[in-house]
Enzyme design. Structure first.
Site, PDB file in Angstrom:
ATOM      1  N   LYS A  35       9.494  21.775 -73.945  1.00 45.03           N
ATOM      2  CA  LYS A  35       8.879  20.564 -74.479  1.00 45.03           C
ATOM      3  C   LYS A  35       7.346  20.635 -74.434  1.00 45.03           C
ATOM      4  O   LYS A  35       6.675  20.000 -75.230  1.00 45.03           O
ATOM      5  CB  LYS A  35       9.355  19.339 -73.701  1.00 45.03           C
ATOM      6  CG  LYS A  35      10.869  19.130 -73.644  1.00 45.03           C
ATOM      7  CD  LYS A  35      11.468  18.838 -74.993  1.00 45.03           C
ATOM      8  CE  LYS A  35      12.882  18.266 -74.945  1.00 45.03           C
ATOM      9  NZ  LYS A  35      13.901  19.167 -74.377  1.00 45.03           N
TER      10      LYS A  35
HETATM   11  C1  PLP Z   1      15.217  19.341 -74.776  1.00 41.05           C
HETATM   12  C2  PLP Z   1      15.867  20.574 -74.325  1.00 41.05           C
HETATM   13  C3  PLP Z   1      16.845  21.214 -75.090  1.00 41.05           C
HETATM   14  C4  PLP Z   1      17.370  20.633 -76.390  1.00 41.05           C
HETATM   15  O1  PLP Z   1      16.408  20.604 -77.406  1.00 41.05           O
HETATM   16  P1  PLP Z   1      16.586  19.642 -78.660  1.00 41.05           P
HETATM   17  O2  PLP Z   1      15.327  19.735 -79.421  1.00 41.05           O
HETATM   18  O3  PLP Z   1      16.834  18.275 -78.105  1.00 41.05           O
HETATM   19  O4  PLP Z   1      17.770  20.135 -79.415  1.00 41.05           O
HETATM   20  C5  PLP Z   1      17.344  22.415 -74.628  1.00 41.05           C
HETATM   21  N1  PLP Z   1      16.932  22.954 -73.450  1.00 41.05           N
HETATM   22  C6  PLP Z   1      16.011  22.357 -72.682  1.00 41.05           C
HETATM   23  C7  PLP Z   1      15.619  22.988 -71.399  1.00 41.05           C
HETATM   24  C8  PLP Z   1      15.436  21.159 -73.089  1.00 41.05           C
HETATM   25  O5  PLP Z   1      14.506  20.571 -72.317  1.00 41.05           O
END
Ligand code: PLP
Length: 500
Positions: free
Chosen positions: A113
């Site tokens: 993120k």
């Molecule tokens: C948010 C997240 C995901 C999923 O990503 P999306 O964009 O919601 O599909 C997968 N792995 C981790 C570690 C995340 O923080």
């Protein structure tokens, strides 16, 4: 380039407006009116560049109302050695001759993120100025664990903004919770919600769509915006690392310019994999996008049958950031794959809201299957995968990445496809030490250990260094202790903003 809504394509706004408001006024999501195209020559030019310069080039294609130097300022403030633990920002790790991990977790919160949330505040601040906005922006976030902390880190102490994060009380890991409740900054607030991620997310959506409440906020000189992946300003920066991974493969002579590759993406809200789809539509040579889910496998079923049906039990898994039954960003994909059929998308989203289910026609199903393969993996298999990759390849993955690796194994077995493949690695194994240690050392090793003891144990066991930002949490005091019901989320917001 102008942006429109997935539910009403007569709407036309600038990228600054789309980033500032987050969600379209009709409840739809902002999408670009056309998808910019890159030629092989364009991609070739990215190969020798640094990550932040590659980012500027991709952002320029979409955010045409920003100048090159503005984007350059944003990208260089986000992607540098002070924020990320590696100069490469998003390094590729080669496991075998045809399989690589794209590590997106070297930022301040140890999950992917950060790739978007380190730059979003810079883009948002510039968007406010461009649109002549004088109100203070309030960022409301519902988090399945990683977005919350990444948004808090990105927005803390950013002038003209406040940020409020809601996380599901029992839906995040101890480390994720610890990261959030110790957050510093003069404009931040954090609250737990009694419920799961979908409860927190629908609560936030309700506040967003409440026009009366918006007027109350406006009278107090506030406006709401979003740092969830429904905000276009989060998606564009995610497109960058797909190009960057490809360029690194070319640069390292792993592939020739023009060769196709696969990406495997561990998926929850469909944001990360949607960014890969946009990269593909822009001209990045991608053979298959492999969509990996945990036991909340609503997307696996959708890709295989064309039926989206969220009427099923919500499962709490060891990959909590993917414990999601409403994948918001799928709406953008549906808009694109139906040739911008806003009326259809509106109907489907209406059905989803009313009955929790919709079905796409055969033409759409066929197109979906050309682009995606969908698969899923339960907790037991997830841990087995961590264990076997650690043992056979000496590489320790987090639980989300392991879901992706497991689904990739299924895909390879089923199709025999030998195309070189990049598995998107979305979190540091230290963020989920408990599960990772259980996988590689057995359950008895973790019994009774707190999250910091677990960090030390994992470091020793895996011969890895604990990321500084996680090690440092032990010394930080807990600041936020509020827990609220779904119905009380308004009160939390009003209280933080001192609304009368
Ligand atoms: C948010 C997240 C995901 C999923 O990503 P999306 O964009 O919601 O599909 C997968 N792995 C981790 C570690 C995340 O923080």
């Amino acid at each position: 380039m102008k942006y429109t809504s997935t539910r009403d394509k007569s709407l036309s706004v600038s990228s600054a407006e789309a980033i500032k408001t987050g969600l379209a006024p009709d409840g739809g999501l902002f999408v670009p009116r056309e998808i910019p195209q890159l030629t092989m020559e364009d991609i070739d030019k990215l190969v020798p560049m640094t990550y932040s310069d590659r980012a500027v080039k991709i952002l320029e294609c979409f955010l045409t109302d920003f100048t090159g130097s503005e984007l350059s300022e944003c990208a260089h403030s986000a992607y540098n050695k002070n924020k990320f633990e590696t100069d490469e920002i998003a390094p590729l790790y080669k496991v075998t001759g045809d399989m690589y991990f794209l590590e997106l977790w070297h930022g301040p919160t140890c999950a992917f993120k950060d790739m978007a949330l380190q730059i979003l505040p810079h883009l948002l601040k510039k968007s406010m100025v461009k649109t002549g906005e004088t109100k203070e922006v309030v960022i409301l976030v519902a988090t399945s664990g990683d977005t919350g902390k990444a948004a808090l880190e990105g927005f803390k102490d950013v002038e003209g903004t406040r940020i409020i994060v809601f996380y599901p009380e029992n839906g995040v890991s101890d480390m994720q919770k610890r990261q959030m409740i110790t957050q510093e900054g003069n404009n931040v607030d954090v609250a737990a919600v009694n419920g799961n991620f979908d409860d927190a997310q629908s609560g936030v959506k309700q506040i967003f769509n409440d026009h009366e409440y918006a007027e109350v906020l406006e009278r107090n000189n506030f406006m709401l915006s979003s740092a969830n992946s429904i905000n276009w300003g989060r998606l564009v920066p995610q497109i960058v690392y797909y190009f960057s991974a490809y360029c690194n493969l070319v640069k390292n002579n792993e592939i020739q310019l023009g060769d196709s590759i696969n990406f495997v993406v561990p998926t929850g809200n469909f944001g990360n994999i949607l960014a890969a789809y946009y990269a593909m539509e822009m001209g990045l040579p991608i053979h298959k996008l492999i969509c990996a889910s945990n036991e909340n496998n609503v997307l696996t079923d959708f890709i295989r049958t064309g039926v989206y049906d969220k009427n099923r039990d919500f499962k709490t898994t060891c990959s909590p950031s993917m414990d999601i039954l409403i994948s918001s960003n799928l709406e953008r994909f549906l808009y694109q794959v139906t040739g911008c059929d806003d009326a259809r998308v509106s109907i489907w989203m209406g059905e989803l809201q009313k009955t929790g289910r919709y079905e796409v026609p055969d033409v759409t199903k066929t197109k979906i299957k050309e682009i995606f393969y969908g698969g899923c993996c339960d907790d037991e298999k997830t841990l087995e995968t961590i264990q076997s990759v650690a043992q056979n390849n000496g590489y320790v993955m987090d639980t989300h990445t392991a879901v992706a690796k497991c689904v990739y194994d299924q895909y390879k077995q089923e199709t025999g496809d030998v195309t070189k493949t990049v598995i998107v690695s979305t979190a540091s194994p230290f963020k989920f030490s408990d599960s990772v240690l259980t996988a590689i050392a057995g359950e008895e090793t973790t019994a009774g250990a707190d999250e910091f003891a677990l960090l030390d144990m994992l470091a020793t066991r895996a011969e890895l260094t604990i990321p500084a930002s996680l090690a440092g949490l032990a010394a930080k005091p807990v600041i936020f202790t509020t827990t609220c019901d779904k119905t009380e989320m308004y009160d939390v917001v009003s209280h933080m903003l001192n609304l009368s």
